[in-house]
Write a protein that holds these residues in place. Sequence first.
Motif, PDB file in Angstrom:
ATOM      1  N   ARG A 170      -2.467   3.111  -5.022  1.00 21.08           N
ATOM      2  CA  ARG A 170      -1.619   1.933  -4.940  1.00 21.08           C
ATOM      3  C   ARG A 170      -1.347   1.360  -6.338  1.00 21.08           C
ATOM      4  NH1 ARG A 170      -2.494  -2.944  -0.575  1.00 21.08           N
ATOM      5  NH2 ARG A 170      -0.790  -4.298  -1.305  1.00 21.08           N
ATOM      6  N   ASP A 211       0.863  -1.177   0.000  1.00 18.81           N
ATOM      7  CA  ASP A 211       0.000   0.000   0.000  1.00 18.81           C
ATOM      8  C   ASP A 211       0.902   1.230   0.000  1.00 18.81           C
ATOM      9  OD1 ASP A 211      -2.167   1.690   0.217  1.00 18.81           O
ATOM     10  OD2 ASP A 211      -3.023   0.702   1.974  1.00 18.81           O
ATOM     11  N   GLN A 250      -1.773  -4.877  -5.936  1.00 21.54           N
ATOM     12  CA  GLN A 250      -2.213  -5.623  -4.767  1.00 21.54           C
ATOM     13  C   GLN A 250      -2.055  -7.103  -5.084  1.00 21.54           C
ATOM     14  OE1 GLN A 250      -5.963  -4.407  -3.200  1.00 21.54           O
ATOM     15  NE2 GLN A 250      -5.941  -5.872  -1.523  1.00 21.54           N
ATOM     16  N   THR A 287      -4.316   5.353  -0.329  1.00 21.98           N
ATOM     17  CA  THR A 287      -4.358   3.986  -0.821  1.00 21.98           C
ATOM     18  C   THR A 287      -4.993   3.852  -2.203  1.00 21.98           C
ATOM     19  OG1 THR A 287      -4.938   1.729  -0.137  1.00 21.98           O
ATOM     20  CG2 THR A 287      -6.617   3.427   0.203  1.00 21.98           C
TER      21      THR A 287
END
Length: 532
Positions: A481, A419, A484, A478
């Motif tokens: 980002r 993050d 993930q 976030t």
Amino acid sequence: MAMALRTSMTSAYRYGGILLHPTSLPGPHGSGDLGAAAFHFVDWLVAGGQSLWQVLPLTGLGPGNSPYSSPSAFAGSELLINLESLQEAGWLTAADLAETPAFPEQHIDYAAVRPFRMDRLRRAAGRFFASKKTRKHAAFVAFCADSSAWLDDYALFMALDIAHQSANGTMWQDWPAALAHRQPDALREAERTHAEEIGFWKFCQWCFFDQWAALKSYANENRIKIIGDLPIFVAAHSADVWANPDLFDLDEDGQPRVVAGVPPDYFSDTGQRWGNPLYLWSAHAAEGYRWWVERMRQTMKLCDIIRIDHFRGFEAYWEIPAAAETAIDGKWQPGPGEAVFAAMRRELGDDLVDELGRLKIIAEDLGIITPAVKKLRQDVGLPGMRILQFAFGDDARNPYLPHNYDANSVVYTGTHDNDTTCGWWQSLEPPEQDRVNAYLGVRSESADELCWYLIRLAYASVAQLCVIPMQDALALDTTHRMNQPSVGQGSWEWRYRWQQVEPWHAERLADLTVLYGRDHDSHRRDELDEEG
């Protein structure tokens, strides 16, 4: 016996830099590329006193738009080719680029960007091949000849990929058997049938490498070194596996028997099933690790320093049955250890070390790191990575806390898999935030403030290299980002706008760079001290 790659780090310079993939740059054609914004970014790095620009793999994109699942470990990404440069060369018209859709500015809509960019590349290639023979054509022919060891297979693979509609889910193993198993007569016939398409893919590669060489040269002239990224594994549907099936653990139909991944970890309770085919290391050893040597040689043409992703896989790798849906049922298998690096050192020689005798390789040694992995990294002489976001969930012995670093390290606030630091901070419970504040000796009032405290901590550390993600330099949350892990969609899309970058961002970075001896003036003083 340990290799003679270990080097003294006592006099090595301290550097600071920024992690930003070129796709995240601003620009008018839906995704960042190697055009004006990339050169402007180099100027911004210089204004911020930086010495390093770290990128992700520059190869093409695979499933989920990941640069870590490329159709080739050697070819560059066609989507990074700057279209305005092709207009300047006379291969695109103003009208070609005037038809640009209204792409979003802060993320990449790959479903719209890919067809637009590939269409313009095809228009450019058509005009290039139809034009009179010039020095540009001679340069193209020379590039094709110099790169033939990988380019011929790649261009044919991509042509066959289009012909057999692999974009709809067909893999090379599903092609007609004569092509899948590379029967010489079938390959020669395919080369004749798809000659125009093969030429197109070679043209794209020439454009990419020509544009990247100009950008890298500009960066180096401004004392910016490029840190590249070499994933340890390659994609199952790739020219690499198709052209070298004997180097991978495949069944008689060319399907992977086992695949790569990692066991349950910080990122996932079920581990990560990457799905890459695994190497037959015995076959690599039998040929003196030639494929790995050539892969490293190719990557060194693009970068000044190379980060090897998932370094621990050279000591032992997580083998998952191909039929398994998760990584839980995998097992550790021994890797090649020092042997592959010894082959690189033997074949690449002094090109593998910099002017101070330091290796031009960074080991991404994150995840489950055993004493054996640590020993391998130390024996080979590579700096490891230290991530500040990993530092505060344990006691004072946590290896990611700066007081436990050694100088031969690269410190990050976070990586492309983390993050953003602001997002990470906001996700912590109050007791966890208290531990971070206690270590820093501050009381952070906001995520932005905490982010800059961690940046300062990274710069102040003894780690000789310090790299900050661009999102953290801008203190973004976030929603910005980059990736993930274990989430198949929505990653690799982040872009920023120049309007988000204020003058004080570079000024503050420059101040930290000087304060903690990571600036070029400090390097020069060190040189003078050594000469004296």
